[in-house]
Design an enzyme around this catalytic site. Sequence first.
Site, PDB file in Angstrom:
ATOM      1  N   LYS A 189       0.845  -1.191   0.000  1.00  0.00           N
ATOM      2  CA  LYS A 189       0.000   0.000   0.000  1.00  0.00           C
ATOM      3  C   LYS A 189       0.879   1.239   0.000  1.00  0.00           C
ATOM      4  O   LYS A 189       1.468   1.602   1.015  1.00  0.00           O
ATOM      5  CB  LYS A 189      -0.918   0.039   1.230  1.00  0.00           C
ATOM      6  N   GLU A 265      10.491   1.207  10.016  1.00  0.00           N
ATOM      7  CA  GLU A 265      11.411   2.319   9.730  1.00  0.00           C
ATOM      8  C   GLU A 265      10.653   3.590  10.046  1.00  0.00           C
ATOM      9  O   GLU A 265       9.811   4.033   9.264  1.00  0.00           O
ATOM     10  CB  GLU A 265      11.822   2.304   8.253  1.00  0.00           C
ATOM     11  N   CYS A 299      13.758  10.901   6.245  1.00  0.00           N
ATOM     12  CA  CYS A 299      13.943  10.612   7.670  1.00  0.00           C
ATOM     13  C   CYS A 299      15.419  10.664   8.032  1.00  0.00           C
ATOM     14  O   CYS A 299      15.772  10.749   9.200  1.00  0.00           O
ATOM     15  CB  CYS A 299      13.324   9.275   8.042  1.00  0.00           C
ATOM     16  N   GLU A 396      10.576  16.389  13.492  1.00  0.00           N
ATOM     17  CA  GLU A 396      11.189  16.309  12.161  1.00  0.00           C
ATOM     18  C   GLU A 396      10.729  17.506  11.346  1.00  0.00           C
ATOM     19  O   GLU A 396       9.532  17.738  11.198  1.00  0.00           O
ATOM     20  CB  GLU A 396      10.714  15.037  11.462  1.00  0.00           C
TER      21      GLU A 396
HETATM   22  P1  ADP Z   1       3.581  10.816   6.804  1.00  0.00           P
HETATM   23  O1  ADP Z   1       3.245  11.681   7.971  1.00  0.00           O
HETATM   24  O2  ADP Z   1       4.944  10.990   6.284  1.00  0.00           O
HETATM   25  O3  ADP Z   1       2.550  10.811   5.713  1.00  0.00           O
HETATM   26  P2  ADP Z   1       2.492   8.418   7.876  1.00  0.00           P
HETATM   27  O4  ADP Z   1       3.105   7.566   8.939  1.00  0.00           O
HETATM   28  O5  ADP Z   1       1.244   9.133   8.202  1.00  0.00           O
HETATM   29  O6  ADP Z   1       3.655   9.364   7.403  1.00  0.00           O
HETATM   30  O7  ADP Z   1       2.211   7.561   6.566  1.00  0.00           O
HETATM   31  C1  ADP Z   1       3.077   6.566   6.063  1.00  0.00           C
HETATM   32  C2  ADP Z   1       2.238   5.497   5.405  1.00  0.00           C
HETATM   33  O8  ADP Z   1       1.388   4.905   6.389  1.00  0.00           O
HETATM   34  C3  ADP Z   1       1.313   5.986   4.298  1.00  0.00           C
HETATM   35  O9  ADP Z   1       1.221   4.981   3.304  1.00  0.00           O
HETATM   36  C4  ADP Z   1      -0.014   6.135   5.029  1.00  0.00           C
HETATM   37  O10 ADP Z   1      -1.139   6.054   4.168  1.00  0.00           O
HETATM   38  C5  ADP Z   1       0.038   4.948   5.955  1.00  0.00           C
HETATM   39  N1  ADP Z   1      -0.810   5.063   7.153  1.00  0.00           N
HETATM   40  C6  ADP Z   1      -1.168   6.183   7.819  1.00  0.00           C
HETATM   41  N2  ADP Z   1      -1.950   5.870   8.865  1.00  0.00           N
HETATM   42  C7  ADP Z   1      -2.098   4.518   8.867  1.00  0.00           C
HETATM   43  C8  ADP Z   1      -2.781   3.574   9.692  1.00  0.00           C
HETATM   44  N3  ADP Z   1      -3.494   3.958  10.767  1.00  0.00           N
HETATM   45  N4  ADP Z   1      -2.699   2.266   9.383  1.00  0.00           N
HETATM   46  C9  ADP Z   1      -1.973   1.860   8.325  1.00  0.00           C
HETATM   47  N5  ADP Z   1      -1.303   2.682   7.513  1.00  0.00           N
HETATM   48  C10 ADP Z   1      -1.349   3.996   7.775  1.00  0.00           C
END
Ligand code: ADP
Length: 494
Positions: A189, A265, A299, A396
């Site tokens: 995903k 990560e 990161c 960050e």
């Molecule tokens: P950023 O703040 O850099 O967007 P995130 O940690 O929010 O980082 O997102 C990283 C990835 O995790 C993206 O693919 C996002 O869609 C996914 N993501 C965000 N929230 C969830 C969740 N609750 N469960 C699974 N995947 C998630």
Amino acid sequence: MSSSQTTQSARPALVDAVPKDLFIGGSWQQATSGKTFDVLDPATGEVLCAVADASPEDGRRALDAAVAAQPAMAALSPRQRADILTRAFDLLHQRIDDLAALMTAEMGKPLAEARGEIVYAAEFLRHFAGEAVRIDGGFQVSPAGDARFLITKQPVGVALLITPWNFPMAMGTRKLGPAIAAGCASVIKPAPQTPLSMLALIDILREAGLPDGGVNLITCTDAGGVLEPMIRSGLARKLSFTGSTKVGRILLEQCAEKVLRTSMELGGNAPFLVFDDADLDEAVTGAVQAKMRNMGEACTAANRIYVQSGVIDEFGRRLAARMAELTVGPGTGDGVQVGPLIDAAALTKVTELVQDAVDRGASVLTGGVPLGGRGYFYPPTVLSGVPREARMSDEEIFGPVAPLTPFEDEDDAVALANDTEFGLVSYVFTNDLRRALRMAERIESGMVGLNQGVVSNPAAPFGGVKQSGLGREGGAIGIDEFLETKYIGIAMPK
Ligand code: ADP
């Protein structure tokens, strides 16, 4: 800073050509709801295209397809798995121009950096093609001499792979490479901001001979709603995530229920230390690299720059001069070195963090004000005298802002560097070998760049300590994240 107003090149061909649906069990399928969501060009804020918005039901279908394909993936010989990865490596190189243009369109980074990322992403496939045929085992005589131990490694099972938007191709191949090499079927995903690079990669993996269901792809806006039931089902045995520490914690909790293996990560807050015995030009070059790669949206980006007090003024002058020379503009513009930030929220956050530091006493050496106009552009910025209380000491920045703070001696430098919940990477510039090794050993981080501003390399183990994560990606151990060790005891009565 100069800015490039070069007109954008024509819409990249792949934006239209790339499939926009979900990839489940070897075929492209629309979301069951028929829903889609828009992907934006960060250089203009305009809609590039729309892609399928998966529901929890679609997620489950993708997971079921991976479960069905797992025996076939595990049955591929190591050489067959390596050959798929090698063919995909070749195809990425053959299509590098189109793939780079696609990445720039969805993510904003300058074309030269997008090309660099395709090369980097392809390298994970080549690296893990090599690892696939080197999965080893062992044979041992029991200490009492009455048994023999066979030790072998098997694919962990179906893997869920969740990637962020900042490296849309490389974060995918960094997970898919070892998953395929180990014989794991997967569901990937990508982030909703940048799904197109992964959609293009799927076509390449198919062409490279991946079995149906070996990799499935879902795109969605409700990541939590779609992924949580998939994780809690227990049908997948592994989760590999790259993203924020906040989301990583949520996922670890969800994985606990069915005890999934995890690779995490997560966030970073990299200290960048410059001692007075360093080659200042090298240190400035390293700082520009560590700060400005990917517009600071990494990161691994230098988030806190600590300079020994005797050289900080000179270092600040040179760094500000170099940063001010960088050309900002749309990633497709001629000579552009700094593209837009990913979205409006990112621009707001960077603007607020700089304002907060200035309010607390920091001085602006260059930049410091959003560029305005279309797109999400923020200029390369250097701040001096950033106090510990500034928000950017803990958060960050994820933008092109370099905060400078002085330190006095090694103990002071170590205390500042380790004063964070994160521990991904640190950078140390000094020409004293013993000092370099002392610092590398005392700083709490999974990676250390000694006199270099970039540490990422597919052949090296990438990962963090503390709240920067669990596990390592790349290197010889990267494939172990997708393998289980099995021991077979054989009775051998004397
Ligand atoms: P950023 O703040 O850099 O967007 P995130 O940690 O929010 O980082 O997102 C990283 C990835 O995790 C993206 O693919 C996002 O869609 C996914 N993501 C965000 N929230 C969830 C969740 N609750 N469960 C699974 N995947 C998630």
